[in-house]
Write a protein that holds these residues in place. Structure first.
Motif, PDB file in Angstrom:
ATOM      1  N   GLU A  12     -45.641 -48.456  14.667  1.00  0.00           N
ATOM      2  CA  GLU A  12     -45.210 -49.039  15.910  1.00  0.00           C
ATOM      3  C   GLU A  12     -43.875 -49.401  15.989  1.00  0.00           C
ATOM      4  N   GLY A  42     -43.695 -49.059  21.556  1.00  0.00           N
ATOM      5  CA  GLY A  42     -44.052 -47.383  21.337  1.00  0.00           C
ATOM      6  C   GLY A  42     -44.645 -47.249  20.075  1.00  0.00           C
ATOM      7  N   THR A  43     -45.448 -46.009  19.989  1.00  0.00           N
ATOM      8  CA  THR A  43     -46.172 -45.799  18.740  1.00  0.00           C
ATOM      9  C   THR A  43     -46.246 -44.366  18.562  1.00  0.00           C
ATOM     10  N   ASP A  44     -45.900 -44.173  17.352  1.00  0.00           N
ATOM     11  CA  ASP A  44     -46.128 -42.714  17.087  1.00  0.00           C
ATOM     12  C   ASP A  44     -47.000 -42.369  16.000  1.00  0.00           C
ATOM     13  N   TYR A 104     -39.133 -42.942  18.387  1.00  0.00           N
ATOM     14  CA  TYR A 104     -39.448 -43.560  19.931  1.00  0.00           C
ATOM     15  C   TYR A 104     -38.143 -43.631  20.312  1.00  0.00           C
ATOM     16  N   TRP A 140     -35.804 -45.198  23.079  1.00  0.00           N
ATOM     17  CA  TRP A 140     -35.385 -46.673  23.855  1.00  0.00           C
ATOM     18  C   TRP A 140     -34.347 -46.350  24.658  1.00  0.00           C
TER      19      TRP A 140
END
Length: 685
Positions: free
Chosen positions: A374, A383-385, A392, A394
């Motif tokens: 996160e 956001g999460t990957d 992420y 931004w």
């Protein structure tokens, strides 16, 4: 001990409904004493056994030294042997842990329900709770068990007893798993038990936690981690009990009620609540559409085997999720992963200037595997990957110009998590913010006379966001406020100031560096002026003479210092009238005046219900000096409100009892409530 029995057909039916089984069901007959079932062996001597329970155990083959122990408790109308259908024995064979099954007998309860609502059976050192503790002691005496890895789980009445054992014996159990249970000490009688089952009991997290902490007075060690499971279509034990249980145990652990992880497992909503170090201490599973029972999945095979997760039966429900396996992992019984991941934010660099689209990247590793990373900006997840490389993008153009903080948080499959070091960046080309915040000093008031610990409070707002609020005395910053319930607060030690006139104001600053000052307030500092000051700054009353038997100290919501507490009174009637009083003895001087801070939550259901909060001075007769009363409707104060300079001159030079009282009367329903938080009390000229 003398055990409570429920006689007759009506009594049996009521007991069955009350104790969590929902209706008649066939139950298996227990084997004769000392007999071995297909999976269990009975232990006939394990201490004084004041609760008159039976003890059964399962010992897998080829057990290693220092193995874990799981205590599993059946629901109403079930037996120990019936509860083996949940799959605990089969999993124990694979992971090598012992299983202990306490068993209720009909002599104690006609429907073989554990007596979770009987005070004599739910207190440390008494009744059924002590019998179960003695069973654990017997297992540890007879087998090589790791005392740091003893866990407890159960269904329904057994789930309620799981709460009991975790509360009464936190020094014994490292974790608990509750299947359709009721929080600890929700009920101390059969009548209360009905209300707890439905509609349930609504208490604050602090009130629930206080009940747990009261189960073992003086205990200062760690409490068990808790896994809570409940069907959303459970019409026997209302599933609101799961939320109350979550509130109870998060508050016990000193963590908030906002989940740190919200995901789905096998399609069911799952939430995890962690401490600041990333340890998962409480989790919940909302089993959509499931009724009353323990969730299993025979189609699931335990890892590395062809052994199914349980066998469906009465109150052991095939819902395509294996609670036994997920709980075992939560307890750490799978031995697969107790190591948290490592994570670092690799881009942008600390101190970088950024604009436009900014790619945040992180590297993360784990001994088993990272499940997600996160990204958080200014403390908020954005956001999460789930796959490496973890990234992420931004859009910093939507952020205010100025400094922002970035971190990455990695989580592995076992729920272990780690947060990276903080990276600070400066945004340019973002939102042009030339608008200064607005700020107002709400305490103290102009002309006030101050002494001792003084709560300074302010409200502030900004078109983008307030980054900090500082308090200034005579133009010098004395500290930064903490945001609590929409109000910035700081406790100032006025003994550091000289006797006489001083100025107080607040300053708010936003992320772009815009700042604004509140209006100047002039006060007088005189340490000899106040005869009484109470801020609960020591995690309890600062003064002697308090009676808080009917109120509780609340660390989750306080007006002053974040390290302090407030007091909370709660009256929730059920076809009755309930009054809660907190009081303190105070010696008044000439021309005394009372000031205090409060938050109210008063709700009246109908024209036969009334709820009130009162401040009363008792010098031989009760005299109301402040009052809020409500019939139909309600009063809710979302932020702290000060009641200042209430005239007590009629009691000058007297020793009086100052009372804070909440009262709720409802003769036709169970939904009315009267709650009040009180803090920052001063009595002076």
């Amino acid at each position: 001990m003398s055990k409570r029995r429920f006689a007759g057909a009506v009594g049996a039916w009521l007991a069955l409904e009350l104790l969590g089984c929902g209706g008649p069901s066939s139950s298996e007959e227990a084997p004769p004493v000392g007999e071995v079932t297909s999976t269990l062996t009975q232990v006939t001597s394990f201490g004084s056994n004041p609760g008159n329970l039976r003890m059964w155990k399962h010992v897998p083959a080829s057990m290693p030294a220092n193995a874990p122990l799981v205590v599993a408790m059946h629901g109403c109308t079930q037996t120990a042997n019936a509860y083996t259908n949940t799959g605990w024995n089969a999993l124990a064979e694979q992971l090598k842990f012992y299983v202990l099954y306490p068993e209720q007998v009909s002599a104690n309860n006609q429907n073989t329900c554990f007596n979770w609502f009987e005070p004599g059976d739910t207190a440390r050192g008494q009744g059924e709770a002590l019998s179960i503790k003695q069973m654990v002691d017997k297992m540890m005496a007879d087998h090589s068990i790791d005392g740091r890895r003893v866990f407890v789980t159960g269904l329904s009445a057994g789930a309620a007893m799981t709460h009991v054992m975790a509360a009464a014996y936190p020094d014994v159990f490292a974790g608990g798993a509750v299947m359709a249970g009721i929080p600890y000490k929700c009920a101390t009688s059969m009548v209360q038990g009905f209300s707890c089952m439905s509609p349930g009991s609504d208490k604050t997290p602090a009130q629930w936690a206080s009940l747990v902490r009261g189960a073992y007075s003086g205990y200062s060690g760690p409490y068990p981690k808790m896994s809570l499971w409940h069907g959303t279509s459970d019409y026997t034990v209302k599933n609101s009990n799961q939320n109350e249980g979550m509130e109870q145990w998060t508050a016990v652990h000193g963590i908030d009620q906002t989940p740190d992880l919200s995901d789905t497992v096998a399609g069911y909503p799952h939430k995890v609540y962690r401490d600041s170090a990333g340890n998962s201490l409480v989790e919940t599973y909302d089993l959509t559409g499931m009724g009353h029972g323990t969730a299993i999945d025979p189609a699931t095979k335990f890892p590395g085997t062809n052994v199914a997760c349980g066998t469906a039966g009465a109150y052991v429900l095939d819902t395509n999720i294996c609670s036994t396996w997920h709980v075992a992992r939560f307890f750490g019984l799978d031995n697969s992963d107790t190591v948290a991941p490592s994570v670092s934010l690799t881009s942008p660099a600390n101190g970088a200037s950024v604009s436009g689209s900014v790619k945040l990247t992180a590297s993360a590793t784990d001994n088993v595997g990272v499940t997600q990373v996160e990204f958080l900006i200014d403390g908020a997840p954005v956001g999460t990957d789930t796959t490496s490389p973890y990234e992420y993008t931004w859009n910093s153009a939507s952020a205010a110009n100025g400094t922002h903080t970035l971190v990455a948080r990695a989580t592995d499959a076992a729920g272990n998590s780690t947060t990276s070091s903080t990276v600070s960046v400066t945004v340019s080309g973002g939102v042009s913010d030339t608008t200064a915040p607005t700020v107002a000093l709400t305490s103290p008031t102009s002309g006030a006379t101050l002494s001792g610990a003084v709560p300074l409070t302010a409200t502030a707002s900004d078109n983008i966001g307030v980054s900090r609020v500082d308090f200034l005395v005579d133009g010098a910053v004395v500290g930064q406020g903490t945001l609590l319930g929409g109000t910035y607060t700081l406790t100032w030690d006025s003994t550091s100031a000289s006797t006489g006139s001083h100025t107080v104001r607040a300053r708010a600053t936003d992320a772009s560096g815009n700042s604004a000052l509140s209006a100047l307030v002039t006060v007088t500092v005189d340490q000899g002026s106040a005869r009484f000051s109470e801020t609960f700054s020591n995690n309890g009353p600062d003064n002697t003479g308090w009676s808080l038997t009917e109120w509780t100290l609340d660390a989750s919501d306080q007006m002053g210092s974040a390290s302090g507490k407030s007091i909370l009174g709660s009256a929730v009637p059920a076809f009755s009238t309930v009054t809660r009083t907190a009081s303190v003895t105070v010696k008044l001087a000439a021309s005394p005046r009372l000031s205090y801070w409060r938050k109210l939550d008063l709700y009246g259901a109908n024209t036969t219900a009334s709820v009130s909060f009162q401040v009363v001075v008792n010098d031989g007769a009760d005299r109301v000096v402040d009052s809020v009363t409500k019939g139909l409707g309600g009063v809710t104060e979302s932020a702290w409100t000060q009641r200042a300079n209430l005239d007590l001159s009629a009691y000058a030079n007297k020793t009086v009892t100052l009372k804070f009282i909440v009262t709720a009367k409802d003769l036709s329903s169970t939904v009315s409530r009267a709650k009040a938080w009180v803090d920052g009390i001063t009595v002076g000229p």
